[in-house]
Design an enzyme around this catalytic site. Structure first.
Site, PDB file in Angstrom:
ATOM      1  N   GLU A  41      37.919  66.640 -77.880  1.00 25.33           N
ATOM      2  CA  GLU A  41      36.801  65.873 -77.213  1.00 25.33           C
ATOM      3  C   GLU A  41      36.777  66.068 -75.560  1.00 25.33           C
ATOM      4  O   GLU A  41      37.573  65.995 -74.718  1.00 25.33           O
ATOM      5  CB  GLU A  41      37.782  63.978 -77.096  1.00 25.33           C
ATOM      6  CG  GLU A  41      36.474  63.409 -76.188  1.00 25.33           C
ATOM      7  CD  GLU A  41      37.042  61.680 -76.189  1.00 25.33           C
ATOM      8  OE1 GLU A  41      36.344  60.459 -75.921  1.00 25.33           O
ATOM      9  OE2 GLU A  41      38.696  61.284 -75.934  1.00 25.33           O
ATOM     10  N   LYS A 111      29.838  59.120 -79.771  1.00 23.69           N
ATOM     11  CA  LYS A 111      31.322  57.896 -80.215  1.00 23.69           C
ATOM     12  C   LYS A 111      31.271  56.274 -80.242  1.00 23.69           C
ATOM     13  O   LYS A 111      30.184  55.887 -79.498  1.00 23.69           O
ATOM     14  CB  LYS A 111      31.962  57.920 -79.120  1.00 23.69           C
ATOM     15  CG  LYS A 111      33.545  57.484 -78.755  1.00 23.69           C
ATOM     16  CD  LYS A 111      34.343  57.790 -78.157  1.00 23.69           C
ATOM     17  CE  LYS A 111      35.785  57.151 -77.726  1.00 23.69           C
ATOM     18  NZ  LYS A 111      36.597  57.764 -77.198  1.00 23.69           N
ATOM     19  N   CYS A 144      38.724  60.304 -80.846  1.00 28.23           N
ATOM     20  CA  CYS A 144      39.097  59.411 -79.848  1.00 28.23           C
ATOM     21  C   CYS A 144      39.874  57.593 -80.647  1.00 28.23           C
ATOM     22  O   CYS A 144      40.131  57.738 -81.443  1.00 28.23           O
ATOM     23  CB  CYS A 144      39.036  59.610 -78.340  1.00 28.23           C
ATOM     24  SG  CYS A 144      40.599  59.332 -77.719  1.00 28.23           S
TER      25      CYS A 144
END
Length: 270
Positions: A41, A111, A144
């Site tokens: 990330e 995300k 994540c």
């Protein structure tokens, strides 16, 4: 498909140095016959920003200068890559992962789940979970914190994902991802799972490494350590993920991983 996880130490706010590191690992992976390399990330920028204004100079439109540069690199080494970067769309910032092939930009994922940590405090949330087509296979991407929500991986699997790429910046206290969650997501969906974390320290935050490549049975087939930059590589057969109906002993031990679901009972989830 031969895949690799590039566990690197990202230099905060130094996009030039970080891009050079990405190029180094793409070259190394290409020399070993790797077809796809997954990076952490925010691979190009770092993560522990303190304000929207501090993040803004490191974000750019996609496609843009960086994706074109990555496309040229991937073309040069005949390799594909997933790279974490910061995206600017109007006034909105997104924590985005792009997949680049030798032919250029394949697609991007923003995300979808954010928390009160680092730059996630200042970004907009992505609004879709979709598979990308790469090498005639279906690839899912999460970033994540998305991993904490099993629904995200399940939606990608239901949409046909054969491998899920998990690009992360996991700090101290998140060892459960490598201990349990990564393997659970692979096993419960019968997909391959490539988890890539970073190492090193950034503004007082220590990152714990342990990048992994996991097969469709939930078995770890490659793992990095907790401290060093490493390139871990594995050969994965994505065809093994296509059949969710498993027959161990005909008529005695069979299960249909998706067909046996009872969606009517799951309404409280949504």
């Amino acid at each position: 498909m031969r895949v690799a996880a590039a566990q690197i130490n990202v230099e905060f706010s130094n996009t030039s140095a970080n891009l050079d590191k990405v190029v180094h690992y793409l070259r190394e992976a290409g020399q070993q016959g790797v077809e796809l390399v997954v990076f952490p990330e925010c691979s190009l920028s770092g993560y522990v920003f303190q304000s929207y204004e501090e993040v803004l100079p490191f974000a750019e439109e996609i496609p843009g200068k960086t994706t074109r540069a990555l496309g040229e690199i991937c073309r040069q080494y005949n390799i594909s890559a997933l790279v974490g970067m910061l995206e600017l769309d109007g006034d909105d910032l997104f924590n985005t992962a792009v997949i680049i092939s030798p032919a250029g930009l394949v697609g991007k994922y923003r995300k979808t789940h954010t928390l009160c940590l680092g730059l996630d405090r200042f970004i907009a949330k992505g609004d879709r979970l979709e598979c990308l087509d790469l090498f005639e296979h279906k690839v899912g991407v999460i970033i994540c914190y998305d991993q904490r929500f099993p629904e995200a991986a399940r939606v990608l699997a239901l949409k046909g994902a054969q491998v899920i790429l998990h690009s992360a910046n996991l700090p101290e206290g998140t060892q459960a991802y490598a201990d349990f969650l990564n393997r659970a997501r692979a096993c419960e969906n019968r997909v391959f799972f490539v988890h890539v974390n970073r190492v090193g320290d950034e503004r007082g935050v220590h990152f714990i490494g342990r990048s992994q490549i996991i097969n469709h049975l939930g078995e770890v087939i490659a793992e990095a350590n907790q401290t060093d930059e490493q390139l871990i590589i594995a050969d994965i057969d994505l065809n093994l993920t296509k059949d969710k109906y498993v027959i161990k002993t005909p008529g005695e031990y069979e299960f249909d991983l998706f067909g046996d679901r009872r969606s009517v009972l799951y309404k409280p989830i949504i």
